[in-house]
Every structure is written in structure tokens, then in C-alpha cells.
Design a protein around this motif. Structure first.
Motif, short mmCIF file in Angstrom:
data_model
loop_
_atom_site.label_atom_id
_atom_site.label_comp_id
_atom_site.label_asym_id
_atom_site.label_seq_id
_atom_site.Cartn_x
_atom_site.Cartn_y
_atom_site.Cartn_z
N LEU A 221 0.86 -1.26 0.12
CA LEU A 221 0.05 0.04 0.03
C LEU A 221 0.89 1.21 -0.20
CD1 LEU A 221 -2.71 1.55 0.27
CD2 LEU A 221 -2.56 1.34 2.73
N ILE A 222 1.91 1.20 0.71
CA ILE A 222 2.86 2.46 0.99
C ILE A 222 3.54 2.67 -0.45
CG2 ILE A 222 4.79 3.37 2.00
CD1 ILE A 222 3.68 2.06 4.56
N TYR A 223 3.79 1.55 -0.95
CA TYR A 223 4.52 1.58 -2.28
C TYR A 223 3.50 2.23 -3.37
CZ TYR A 223 6.86 0.25 -6.63
OH TYR A 223 7.47 0.33 -7.95
N GLN A 224 2.33 1.71 -3.29
CA GLN A 224 1.43 2.49 -4.12
C GLN A 224 1.05 3.74 -3.85
OE1 GLN A 224 -2.53 0.70 -3.94
NE2 GLN A 224 -2.73 0.45 -6.06
N LEU A 225 1.04 4.15 -2.74
CA LEU A 225 0.77 5.67 -2.42
C LEU A 225 1.97 6.68 -2.67
CD1 LEU A 225 -0.73 5.22 1.25
CD2 LEU A 225 -1.85 5.71 -0.97
N HIS A 226 3.22 5.92 -2.91
CA HIS A 226 4.71 6.63 -3.16
C HIS A 226 4.53 6.76 -4.59
CE1 HIS A 226 8.39 8.60 -2.10
NE2 HIS A 226 8.64 7.67 -3.44
N THR A 227 4.28 5.89 -5.29
CA THR A 227 4.54 5.84 -6.84
C THR A 227 3.42 6.25 -7.71
OG1 THR A 227 4.03 3.40 -7.09
CG2 THR A 227 6.15 4.06 -6.58
N GLY A 228 2.34 5.83 -6.94
CA GLY A 228 0.75 6.08 -7.82
C GLY A 228 0.63 5.12 -8.88
N GLU A 229 1.59 4.04 -8.78
CA GLU A 229 0.91 2.66 -9.55
C GLU A 229 -0.21 2.19 -9.06
OE1 GLU A 229 4.31 0.13 -9.99
OE2 GLU A 229 5.77 1.83 -10.60
N GLY A 230 -1.37 2.20 -9.99
CA GLY A 230 -2.43 1.71 -9.81
C GLY A 230 -3.34 2.70 -9.50
N LEU A 231 -2.86 3.96 -8.99
CA LEU A 231 -3.64 4.99 -8.74
C LEU A 231 -3.19 6.42 -9.15
CD1 LEU A 231 -3.64 4.69 -4.69
CD2 LEU A 231 -5.57 4.17 -6.10
N TRP A 232 -3.48 6.50 -10.63
CA TRP A 232 -2.69 7.31 -11.43
C TRP A 232 -3.17 8.71 -11.19
CZ3 TRP A 232 -6.19 10.58 -13.93
CH2 TRP A 232 -7.41 10.07 -14.17
N TRP A 233 -4.33 9.00 -10.60
CA TRP A 233 -4.96 10.04 -10.29
C TRP A 233 -4.23 10.79 -9.20
CZ3 TRP A 233 -6.34 9.91 -5.42
CH2 TRP A 233 -6.95 8.64 -4.67
N LEU A 234 -3.84 9.70 -8.09
CA LEU A 234 -2.91 10.16 -6.90
C LEU A 234 -1.40 10.37 -7.37
CD1 LEU A 234 -2.47 10.49 -4.03
CD2 LEU A 234 -1.79 7.76 -3.92
N GLY A 235 -0.97 9.67 -8.35
CA GLY A 235 0.38 9.93 -8.89
C GLY A 235 0.61 11.25 -9.61
N LEU A 236 -0.46 11.60 -10.37
CA LEU A 236 -0.54 13.16 -10.83
C LEU A 236 -0.65 14.14 -9.95
CD1 LEU A 236 -2.95 12.70 -13.96
CD2 LEU A 236 -0.39 12.95 -14.00
N ALA A 237 -1.12 13.87 -8.70
CA ALA A 237 -1.48 14.87 -7.70
C ALA A 237 0.04 14.91 -6.72
CB ALA A 237 -2.51 14.46 -6.53
N LEU A 238 0.51 13.73 -6.64
CA LEU A 238 1.82 13.91 -5.98
C LEU A 238 2.98 14.40 -6.82
CD1 LEU A 238 2.04 10.21 -4.42
CD2 LEU A 238 1.59 12.46 -3.12
#
Length: 739
Positions: free
Chosen positions: A277-294
Motif C-alpha cells: 500500500l505504501i509503495y502504491q501511495l508513493h509511486t501512484g502505480e494503480g492510482l494514476w490520479w494520486l500519482g498526478l497529484a503527487l
């Protein structure tokens, strides 16, 4: 201490923070790009996908599903091996798969700076420093604006401070998330904490050994959703004892190739799930919208680093350097300074030098150093700013506690001078607390508490005159903070009102001045012929020839209007106002812009109530001019006589006609049954209450005395709503620009 920690962490990590921020922003685009190129069908099982792939890839060895949903097939065809991206709805190849070279390059730079283990360690330390910066920055920002409720309010300070805080307000949440997750992943990389990695399930000792079924018919694969797939490895062809290896979001398993049964399964531990989960939150992989926000937040990191260094350097330059500082025990006068960003020290130095020239022995020190050693002084001057929501600034945090242990000197007296910004509910609150505490402890007050708005040189000079009268000789406090680069302006138009009056008014409209004829061809080509950027309500600082102190005038235009417009009343003995009144079209002046974002109408359709008198109409007229959306806007304005100084009358009539101005209420004091602007407010009290109840905002511009009378009237008007000016001010719905 918090500011020192924040500054130290920022200075140490500035370069790496900029690098990691920029590379992180680039990498944040990848999940979105992959998601755009991927069609993820719903309700498809791993068995269906494996069957489709097997039809087109008889030599398929492994299927992978990335976090974004991209399906990748590793295969062999004779002596040739390959990797393709495939369409999950058909199993057919889309294109050979290879991560973009730029992505690999940026990822390596982001993770290790191309320095392997030492680089990874440096990046991990930078992530920790970013975490420290984010946390300390949040607390500093909250103190700066006065708490969570005030977080969206306009920012004050110089340009670097405002930009630093504005970008931090936008980016800090994303930077904090990136710093926390990055620190965790770095710690896991160096096995400082567990990442939940686990061994594969034990390979079963026996399998059914029967004839292999097609992958599309295997029950275990049929029961597994494609959305949960991480990886499926095919058994070696011709080996009946071989098994499928299935890795899913829930865990790892083996599947019998003949019966399709699940032979062994090992679920992911909670630690592993947390890491993923932390990896996903850091990279945005699987959460593309979060990746763009980050990524957008990461773009703020370089800007924060640059502006942070600029703010630190400005603070260093402003650090106190007091020449000829007498010993505390031998001083006639003691100056105590409370400052957060060192700006108050400039005023203290001016007072220190003026007292010395008057023959005084003067000791100047931070308020935190006040002790019984200063007891011999006959006069104590306290110059202090207020920090955040009425708190003590850095150099005064221990003053009130120290004061409790110091016996008052009955032969000494004190005077408190506060610095602040009247746009904030806690204007000079700490100065008021200090003044009250000194009196409560038995100290004798020599001058009433004086408060200076936005470091006004004029108000400081007036206070100096009071100090001089107290001490029996003239005291000139001629000090103004350093100001920005000035711009050459040329008067295009002047509109005079009340020229027969003792103190007439003039509206002046300037354009960018062309370079003088003596400038030469090259300088003429290089010179800018455009106005600086500004908005109505900002301030123009003008210095008359021979004067070192600027006079500030509220702007009645924005740079988009093509002119810089001010409204000036001639003051008796006023050096700058006389200078401006004597200008003729074609004359030039030098001026600088001081942004004033606290004094502007809020965005949206809520009604705006504009209240002013005299030249205070300038910025209000600018707000109306820019109200092209025809939002509700009401003007209450007071002048002297309609025949002599009805300022902006033709423009206001036009604004009423084209509905940029909803209503106009005027009050003239020098007519029969004359009235002031507060009278018009009371007469229209019902409408005022309706507008305020409809989330209306109030903007007041004019003299300090007028503003005080308006506040009293507004408190009476608002009482039936159980509101007052203080409550509206705290919500950012009551703002003043007074002089």
C-alpha cells in the motif's frame, strides 16, 4: 526553535530536494500514461486471460499484470524469446513491451542518484529531511496564518515569504505523503524495518500427474479475478509434475495443471500488505490520479527550496547589527525588540541611533534578554511584532515569563510600540499583552501604546515625534524598510477635483515611461515599456525628490487596465502629495509595487459591500471596474460636496448603467443636512443585514477615523444577526485598508 529546525533541514537538503522533486514529478506521469494505454475488462478471470494468451502464444512462459492493468506476456518461440504487451480481451499482441528509456533513467536517478548503495542512502536521508521540513512547515504555516480556520486567508510578508507560504499551502500535503512513504521504503531497502517479504509456498510433494487441462478450464484460475492477478507462470511443457505459479494481490499459490486444484497457498502478511500500500501511495502505480497529484506537489519542491533559501538569506541580512551598544547597567535608555523575521530590528536601529545623537547611552537587545541588569535605565522602549494568532515572536517568547521575576524600577518608565497588519483579527495582540503586563507589574507608562500598520514609515516618524516631546528635544525617526526595484512611470492624464479647496484631490493615471532620449539605442531596445504586474487594491510606493520615506497610495487599477491609477488628496505640508499634485502630463516618477492581497474582493457570486470616504474610493472604483461578471456590488461612499469632489462620478454612473455596480449610496458632509458614510449604512441597515446573511463581504478603505466610525455602525447593524465586525474579520469577510 521550530523555525531553526526548518531552516537547517532546508539548507542541508535544498539541492537534493530539488532533484528528487523534479524526478518524482517526471515519474508521476507514467502511471497515468500506462492507464491511458490500457483497457481493463471487468469480470474476466485469470483462466480466461490465460486461455486467450495460450491461443496466440503457444510458448507463453509468464503473464504479468502491472498495477495500472497492463498485461505483459513473456514467451519463447524456438530459440527466440520476447516480451509483448497484449490486449486482455483477445490475448493478441499490441506491441513489444519495453519500459521507456527515460523512465528507467529517471527512476535510477530518483532512487539512487546512479550511486548504488551510497546514493540510495543519500536519497533516504533526504526523504527524512523532507519529512522534517513538511511537518515543521505545516506548524509554521498554521502559526503564520493564525490556525487551521485561517489557512485559506491571504498571506502577508515580502514577495519571497508570500510565494514560499503560498506554494507550501498547495504542495505540503503531497510532499508530506511522499516523504513519509519514501522514508518507509528507504528504511525497508536497508532492512531497518520489515517489508513483509516471504518465501514461496512449499512445493507440493505430489501432483495429480494426469493429462494437463487447458489453462482456460482450471478451476483455481477460473476462481481468480484478473483484477487480483500479479503474475502467472506456466509449467514447463512435457513435465506432468510441474505446476502453475500464481501470484495475486492476496498471496502466492501453486495450481495443479491437470486438476486445476489449488495445491498450496500462502497469504500475504499484514506487513507485506502495508508495504505494498505504501509503495502504491508513493509511486501512484494503480492510482494514476494520486500519482498526478503527487507529481504536482513534487513540482513545488524546487520552488520551495529556492524561495526558502531567499527567505533565509533575507533574514540573515536583516539580523540585528547594533553599533555603539552601551552596556545594560550603564544605559540611560533600553530598547527591547520582539521580532520573528528580524524586520523590527531596522526600526530599533533607527531609534537607537536617534537617541544616541540626542546624547543618550542606549542599550538595544532582544526582549528575551530582559533582566534586572536593565533596571538602571530611566526609559524602556519595547518594539515588538506579533507572530501568528497573537503569539510572541521568536525573540520575545520568554519575555512575559522573565518579566514576572523582575521588580519594576520606580524611577523608570516604559513605552510599547507594536508592529502588525490590520487585516488580521489579532492585530498587534502581543504588543497589547506586553503593555498590559508591564502596567500590571507596576511599571510606569510614559506613552500610550502605539500600533503601526504594515511597517508604515509615516506612523513610525509620528511616534518618534511623541518620544521627542517626552524627552524634551526633537527626535527624527527617518526609517523605511528596504523596498523593491522601482519602475519609471509617465503621467498620461490628471483629473482634478475641488481645485478651489484648500486640499484638492487629483486622479493620476500613469503609463510605463519610455526610456529617456539620453539612454542610447541599446538601452532603449533592452528597456521594458510595460507596466509591472499589479491589481486594484495593491499599493504604489512613491518617494518625492529629497525624501527617503515612501508614501503609499492604493491602486485604483490593475495592470490589465493599461494604466497605473492613484487618487491623491493634497495634504497641508505633505511633501509627496504636493509633489504629485504639481505633476503635469508627460512628467515622470519612480514607484514600486507593494502587493496587498489581503484587500481584494473574494471570488464567487456572494455580494460585495464597498465602504469608503474621500480618496478611499480609489481601489473601490478599481474593484467595480473589474466586475465584468456583474456580481452584486454595493458602494457606500462619503465626500465633502457633490459640486467639488464627487470623485469618479462619471465612471460610477456608467458602472450603474452596465450593472457592474448594483447600488450607489453617497453621503456629503458639506451640504444642508450633511451626512457621513456611516449614516448611509444605518439608513440601509435592513439591506446590509440581508447582504451579510447572504455571505456578503465588506471592504473598507479610507481614513482611520472613518473606519472606526464604520466599525461602530456595522456592529449595531449586525447585532440582530448575533454577529459583529470581529466575527466577520475572523472569517475573512471584513477587510480594511486604512491610513
Amino acid at each position: 526553535m521550530l523555525r531553526q529546525i526548518h531552516s537547517l533541514a532546508g539548507l542541508i537538503s535544498a539541492l537534493l530536494v530539488m532533484l528528487i522533486g523534479l524526478t518524482g514529478a517526471v515519474l508521476s506521469i507514467n502511471p497515468a500514461l500506462e492507464r491511458l494505454a490500457t483497457s481493463v475488462p471487468a469480470g474476466v478471470s485469470v483462466a480466461e486471460l490465460a486461455g486467450r494468451v495460450a491461443r496466440h502464444y503457444p510458448g507463453a512462459e509468464q503473464i504479468q499484470r502491472t498495477a495500472s492493468g497492463t498485461i505483459i506476456v513473456y514467451y519463447s518461440a524456438g530459440d527466440v524469446s520476447g516480451v509483448d504487451r497484449v490486449d486482455p480481451t483477445s490475448g493478441m499482441a499490441i506491441a513489444p513491451y519495453a519500459p521507456p528509456a527515460y523512465a528507467r533513467w529517471f527512476k535510477e536517478l530518483h532512487r539512487s542518484l546512479f550511486l548504488d548503495t551510497p546514493g540510495s542512502a543519500a536519497v533516504g536521508i533526504t526523504a527524512l529531511l523532507m519529512l522534517m521540513l513538511s511537518v515543521s512547515g505545516i506548524f509554521l504555516l498554521l502559526k503564520r496564518v493564525g490556525g487551521w480556520r485561517q489557512l485559506a486567508r491571504p498571506l502577508h510578508g515580502n514577495r519571497s515569504q508570500r510565494w514560499h507560504a503560498a506554494v507550501a499551502r498547495f504542495a505540503v500535503a503531497g510532499l508530506l505523503l511522499s516523504a513519509v512513504t519514501g522514508s518507509y521504503m528507504s528504511a525497508a531497502t536497508f532492512t531497518l524495518i520489515a517489508d513483509g517479504s516471504q518465501d514461496e509456498p512449499d512445493i507440493p510433494a505430489t501432483t495429480s500427474g494426469g493429462t494437463p487441462l487447458p489453462a482456460a478450464r482450471l478451476p483455481a484460475l477460473l476462481a481468480t479475478s484478473l483484477a487480483d492477478l500479479r503474475e502467472l507462470s506456466f509449467p514447463l511443457a512435457g513435465d506432468s509434475s510441474a505446476v502453475y505459479t500464481l501470484r495475486t494481490r492476496q498471496g502466492d499459490a501453486y495450481v495443479d495443471q491437470s486438476s486445476g486444484a489449488l495445491l498450496a497457498f500462502r497469504a500475504h502478511s499484514n506487513v507485506r500488505e502495508a508495504f505494498e500500500l505504501i509503495y502504491q501511495l508513493h509511486t501512484g502505480e494503480g492510482l494514476w490520479w494520486l500519482g498526478l497529484a503527487l507529481g504536482l506537489s513534487a513540482l513545488g519542491a524546487p520552488w520551495l527550496a529556492v524561495t526558502g533559501i531567499a527567505v533565509w538569506w533575507q533574514r540573515q541580512r536583516a539580523k540585528p547589527r547594533i553599533a555603539n551598544n552601551a552596556a545594560p547597567a550603564s544605559a540611560d535608555s533600553v530598547i527591547l525588540v520582539g521580532s520573528e523575521n528580524n524586520s523590527t530590528w531596522g526600526f530599533a536601529r533607527a531609534l537607537h541611533d536617534a537617541l544616541r545623537q540626542a546624547g543618550q547611552r542606549v542599550h538595544t537587545a532582544p526582549m528575551n534578554q530582559f533582566s534586572s541588569r536593565h533596571g538602571a535605565a530611566r526609559q524602556v522602549f519595547i518594539l515588538t511584532a506579533t507572530y501568528g494568532d497573537g503569539d510572541a515572536p521568536a525573540s520575545a517568547r520568554h519575555f512575559l515569563a522573565n518579566l514576572a521575576g523582575i521588580s519594576p524600577n520606580q524611577a523608570a518608565s516604559y513605552a510599547v510600540l507594536g508592529f502588525g497588519d490590520r487585516q488580521f483579527p489579532t492585530f498587534c495582540q502581543f504588543a497589547q499583552d506586553v503593555d498590559a503586563a508591564m502596567a500590571a507589574r507596576g511599571w510606569r507608562r510614559s506613552l500610550e501604546l502605539a500600533l503601526i500598520d504594515r511597517q508604515s514609515p509615516q506612523e513610525f516618524a509620528r511616534w518618534g515625534s511623541q518620544v521627542g516631546a517626552l524627552m524634551g528635544h526633537e527626535l527624527v525617526l527617518d526609517y523605511a524598510p528596504a523596498h523593491p526595484h522601482t519602475h519609471a512611470l509617465q503621467l498620461r492624464e490628471r483629473i482634478a477635483y475641488g481645485e478651489e479647496e484648500h486640499d484638492p484631490t487629483v486622479v493620476l493615471r500613469f503609463i510605463a515611461a519610455p526610456p529617456p532620449a539620453s539612454a542610447g539605442w541599446l538601452k532603449s531596445r533592452l528597456a521594458s515599456h510595460r507596466l509591472p504586474r499589479f491589481e486594484a487594491g495593491d499599493l504604489a510606493g512613491v518617494m518625492a525628490p529629497g525624501s527617503s520615506m515612501p508614501r503609499f497610495y492604493s491602486l485604483a487599477s490593475g495592470s490589465g487596465d493599461g494604466v497605473l491609477e492613484i487618487c491623491v488628496r493634497k495634504q497641508p505640508g505633505g511633501v509627496c502629495s504636493s509633489y504629485l499634485h504639481n505633476l503635469l502630463p508627460g512628467d515622470r516618477i519612480e514607484a514600486f509595487i507593494q502587493p496587498n492581497p489581503q484587500f481584494r474582493p473574494a471570488l464567487g457570486k456572494a455580494p460585495v459591500i464597498l465602504i469608503g470616504a474621500g480618496t478611499g474610493i480609489g481601489p473601490l472604483a478599481g474593484f467595480i471596474r473589474n466586475n465584468t461578471g456583474q456580481h452584486p456590488m454595493y458602494l457606500y461612499w462619503g465626500g465633502r460636496h457633490p459640486d467639488s469632489d464627487f470623485l469618479y462620478e462619471p465612471e460610477l454612473r456608467n458602472y450603474l448603467a452596465d450593472r457592474r455596480l448594483t447600488q450607489l449610496h453617497t453621503a456629503f458632509s458639506r451640504v444642508t443636512n450633511g451626512a457621513h458614510v456611516q449614516t448611509r449604512l444605518m439608513e440601509d441597515a435592513d439591506n446590509m443585514r440581508r447582504l451579510i446573511a447572504d455571505d456578503g463581504q465588506v471592504l473598507v478603505c479610507g481614513s482611520r477615523a472613518m473606519a472606526a466610525s464604520v466599525r461602530q455602525a456595522m456592529d449595531q447593524i449586525l447585532a440582530p444577526l448575533k454577529l459583529d465586525v470581529a466575527a466577520l474579520r475572523e472569517k475573512g469577510r471584513y477587510r480594511e485598508d486604512v491610513f
